[in-house]
Enzyme design. Structure first.
Site, PDB file in Angstrom:
ATOM      1  N   ARG A 226      28.594  -8.155 -13.258  1.00  0.00           N
ATOM      2  CA  ARG A 226      28.152  -7.340 -12.746  1.00  0.00           C
ATOM      3  C   ARG A 226      28.495  -6.822 -10.799  1.00  0.00           C
ATOM      4  NH1 ARG A 226      23.731  -4.046 -14.794  1.00  0.00           N
ATOM      5  NH2 ARG A 226      22.603  -5.830 -15.441  1.00  0.00           N
TER       6      ARG A 226
ATOM      7  N   ARG B 146       9.046  -7.278 -20.757  1.00  0.00           N
ATOM      8  CA  ARG B 146       9.296  -8.456 -20.580  1.00  0.00           C
ATOM      9  C   ARG B 146       8.577  -9.662 -19.940  1.00  0.00           C
ATOM     10  NH1 ARG B 146      12.661  -4.552 -17.955  1.00  0.00           N
ATOM     11  NH2 ARG B 146      13.998  -4.604 -18.011  1.00  0.00           N
TER      12      ARG B 146
ATOM     13  N   ARG C  32       8.932 -10.160 -25.323  1.00  0.00           N
ATOM     14  CA  ARG C  32      10.147 -10.912 -24.866  1.00  0.00           C
ATOM     15  C   ARG C  32       9.605 -12.326 -24.809  1.00  0.00           C
ATOM     16  NH1 ARG C  32      14.748  -9.752 -20.928  1.00  0.00           N
ATOM     17  NH2 ARG C  32      13.475 -10.513 -19.942  1.00  0.00           N
TER      18      ARG C  32
ATOM     19  N   HIS D  32       1.144  -0.825  -0.080  1.00  0.00           N
ATOM     20  CA  HIS D  32      -0.054   0.025   0.328  1.00  0.00           C
ATOM     21  C   HIS D  32       0.568   1.111   0.139  1.00  0.00           C
ATOM     22  CE1 HIS D  32      -3.796  -0.934   0.084  1.00  0.00           C
ATOM     23  NE2 HIS D  32      -4.043  -1.722   0.545  1.00  0.00           N
TER      24      HIS D  32
ATOM     25  N   ASN E 144      22.447  -4.956 -21.387  1.00  0.00           N
ATOM     26  CA  ASN E 144      23.485  -5.576 -20.461  1.00  0.00           C
ATOM     27  C   ASN E 144      24.296  -7.143 -20.224  1.00  0.00           C
ATOM     28  OD1 ASN E 144      21.755  -3.352 -19.317  1.00  0.00           O
ATOM     29  ND2 ASN E 144      20.466  -4.310 -18.562  1.00  0.00           N
ATOM     30  N   ASP E 145      23.553  -7.775 -20.741  1.00  0.00           N
ATOM     31  CA  ASP E 145      24.071  -9.328 -21.529  1.00  0.00           C
ATOM     32  C   ASP E 145      25.493  -8.972 -22.532  1.00  0.00           C
ATOM     33  OD1 ASP E 145      23.678 -10.489 -19.927  1.00  0.00           O
ATOM     34  OD2 ASP E 145      21.596 -11.145 -20.931  1.00  0.00           O
TER      35      ASP E 145
END
Lengths: 580, 88
Positions: free
Chosen positions: A469, A300, A336, A193, A458-459
């Site tokens: 990372r 995603r 994706r 909440h 990122n990858d």
């Protein structure tokens, strides 16, 4: 006292300074007391009175809240009133008083815990959060039973940073938002909440700060940084100075960004760049549209699979995908397919522990192996494609065989729908993520089979530089400005242009204002990022000039180090920022 | 007694708000109204806690049962509620 930094989860962005106001509820009532037979009647009328008062209080809250809050929030408060009049709530308490000689407090605790426990055990995270509503109703009854006054939030008269264990909906509606600069709570998560209220009122908030209640004293100076998810108590003069500068900068930039958020992104000289959002849910989708998303470069789908015990069926997935497709209408949403594995674990999918999960059984590798799970998702996406403009994107493609196999599955899913005579968008596009160096190197071959590319930085960065990372000892090596990464992007861009397919990017780099001139120069046509970065990215794009970005990219590709590329970009942005 | 099957349609399943609407609409009827899950557990459709305790997710099927003098009217109201997805 000296400066202390408390780390939590930032759930609502922004920086605020102010004095701590510690909100504690009334002391715990005795919920173990038993009564004697002859007291039962009296005990029941005591409970009745408490219920009556609680209902009156809720009515008052609703009347006040409906002026300041939306209908959906009022509904949450009204829900509590429904609990109080529920045939399964107070009547059960009375039964316990009569038959087991529980005190009213013990009976309230018993019945409330029972229902809250049921909700907490549910697999649906939304329902789990509803346990707080039941507890809130129970606490309200206990408060009225004790007759004790607790700190009344509605009587606050000066601006504060509210420090609490957790905030119940009834607490948050009492707040005068002009007096609450920020929230910090010990409990809570992104969907609790406090978090939802904070975001809807645009009040910065940090939740899940374990030691906040004991660590901070009433009236202590605090800085709350919702962007970083930290709360700083008794900050040093330097920290205060730093944060004053940050706040001033934030305020000035927000004004500028707001103007740009509503417009389509294009460079100074008219080159169009699509500023799209990365989303994971319907609420992300709605939020991103408000913040100026011109589409979705990365939806995603993992969230649909999370917080469940079994894989979601086609219908469940279809409903989610369809709503998101409808939300964006004619704007493209790139969906994706399931990217499980690596650091994203979903227990029922049975991937198991691996010594090297990032190089293991994950994403498209898993989906090509578990055909039923993959086909179910593809059918759900295809069916939803009849209601908007969806595209499908396969993650972790490492070579042409995987792409061909995935496309064959896509054809199979389409064929299944045709047999069922269910409509879908026959012209739906299928593209791939470029996030493995082998895919970047083979981009010219992949481009013959893919309708579009989207670079996942990122990858791609971690695989290219062989850097985890998350490992503090080596994370300094992780840098998407590394010339090796930039050269790969350049190579992918050449391949995409030669094949005439669009090229986007959906990693963290795409939302980094410093990277944007380079990406535009390298010929990317879509940048997809968290919704919060959109306004600034659009503003950055508007300052650029496409020809000089091209020259900049040509120089960057020939740089020796990440540092040299950063310097180049900083210099460019300074020069072009001043022109505006 | 009347029985009919419905499907839950909502991102968060059969959560607080639809349960609230159902209780509000069913309470005025004198007949018994029950919601039954596929696994056999059931709840009083006039109890929000009972309904929410079923923990129904999006896409799940439920049997609604009305039993009593005004059972027809109650079922018609239920059909309307599911048709309009509880005003969501």
């Amino acid at each position: 006292m000296s400066e202390r930094v408390y780390q939590g989860i930032g759930v609502s962005d922004g920086i605020r300074m102010g004095k701590a106001f510690i909100y504690r509820r009334a002391p715990e009532p005795d919920t173990n007391r038993m009564i004697k037979q002859e007291q039962a009647e009296q005990e029941i009328s005591r409970l009745d009175r408490a219920v009556e008062h609680a209902v009156l209080e809720i009515d008052e809250l609703v009347a006040r809240a409906s002026k300041t809050l939306g209908d959906d929030k009022v509904a949450v408060i009204k829900g509590q009133k429904t609990f109080l009049s529920d045939p399964a709530y107070c009547p059960q308490m009375k039964k316990l008083i009569q038959e087991k000689l529980f005190s009213s407090e013990k009976a309230v605790r018993e019945v409330t815990d029972r229902y809250a426990g049921v909700f907490e055990g549910m697999e649906n995270s939304y329902m789990r959060e509803r346990a707080a509503d039941v507890r809130d109703a129970g606490n309200r009854l206990l408060q009225h039973l004790s007759g004790a006054d607790c700190v009344d939030l509605s009587k606050l008269d000066h601006p504060v940073i509210l420090v609490a264990d957790d905030l119940a909906p009834s607490d948050t509606v009492r707040l005068d938002r002009n007096l609450i600069r920020a929230f910090v709570t010990r409990r809570g998560g992104k969907t609790s909440h406090t978090s939802i209220f904070a975001r809807s009122l645009d009040i910065p908030a940090v939740v899940g700060v374990q030691d906040i209640m004991d660590g901070v004293t009433d009236g202590e100076e605090l800085i709350l940084d919702g962007n970083k998810g930290i709360c700083i108590a008794s900050p040093n003069p330097e920290t205060v100075k730093d944060y004053h500068a940050k706040m001033e900068q934030e305020r000035r930039m927000e004004e500028v960004f707001r103007r740009y958020a509503a417009q389509d992104a294009h460079t100074h000289d008219g080159k169009r760049v699509i500023a799209a959002a990365n989303i994971g849910s319907l609420s992300d989708a709605e939020d991103s549209l408000k913040k100026g998303a011109e589409g979705v470069g990365l939806f995603r789908t993992e969230q649909v699979y999370l917080s469940r015990k079994t894989a979601p069926d086609e219908e469940t997935q279809y409903q989610v995908y369809r709503k998101i497709a409808e939300c964006f209408g004619s704007k493209e949403v790139i969906v994706r397919t399931l990217d499980v594995g690596g650091d994203k674990e979903i227990s029922y999918l049975g991937i198991g522990k691996e010594t090297n999960p990032f190089l293991g059984y994950r994403a498209i590798r898993y989906c090509l192996d578990r055909k039923e799970i993959f086909l179910t998702q593809l059918r759900a996406i295809l069916r939803a494609s009849a209601f908007g403009k969806l595209s499908v994107m396969f993650p972790m493609i490492s070579g042409i065989q995987e792409l061909e196999a995935a496309k064959a599955m896509m054809e199979e899913a389409k064929e299944q729908l045709r047999r069922r005579q269910q409509p879908f968008d026959e012209s739906i596009r299928t593209g791939i993520m470029i996030e493995i160096p082998s895919a970047a190197l083979m981009a010219d071959v992949l481009a013959q089979e893919a309708d579009f590319f989207s670079i996942g930085t990122n990858d791609l960065t971690q695989y290219t530089l062989a850097v985890d990372r998350g490992n503090e000892k080596v994370s300094y090596l992780y840098n998407y400005f590394d010339p090796a990464v930039v050269r790969l992007i350049h190579r992918v861009s050449d391949a995409a242009h030669q094949a005439g397919i669009p090229l986007g990017m959906c990693g963290a780099m795409a939302g980094d204002p410093l990277a944007i001139p380079l990406l535009v120069g390298l010929g990317l046509s879509e940048l997809s990022m968290p919704a919060g970065s959109l306004a600034q990215a659009k503003y950055t794009v508007s300052m650029l000039e496409s020809k000089s970005c091209g020259e900049l990219a040509a120089k960057a590709v020939n740089c020796r180090s990440a540092g040299a590329i950063r310097d180049l970009l900083q210099e460019y942005l300074q020069k072009h920022g001043e022109q505006d | 007694m009347i029985n009919k099957e419905f499907t839950i349609d909502g991102q968060y399943g059969f959560h607080l708000r639809p349960a609230q609407v159902m209780v509000e609409k069913m309470s005025p009827f004198t007949c018994d109204v029950k919601m039954k899950k596929e696994d056999g557990t059931e709840a009083d459709a006039k109890s929000i806690l009972g309904l929410m305790s079923l923990g129904l997710n999006n896409g799940q099927k439920v049997q609604m049962e009305t039993n009593g003098a005004d059972e027809k009217k109650a079922m018609a109201t239920l059909e309307e509620l599911f048709r309009t997805n509880f005003g969501e």
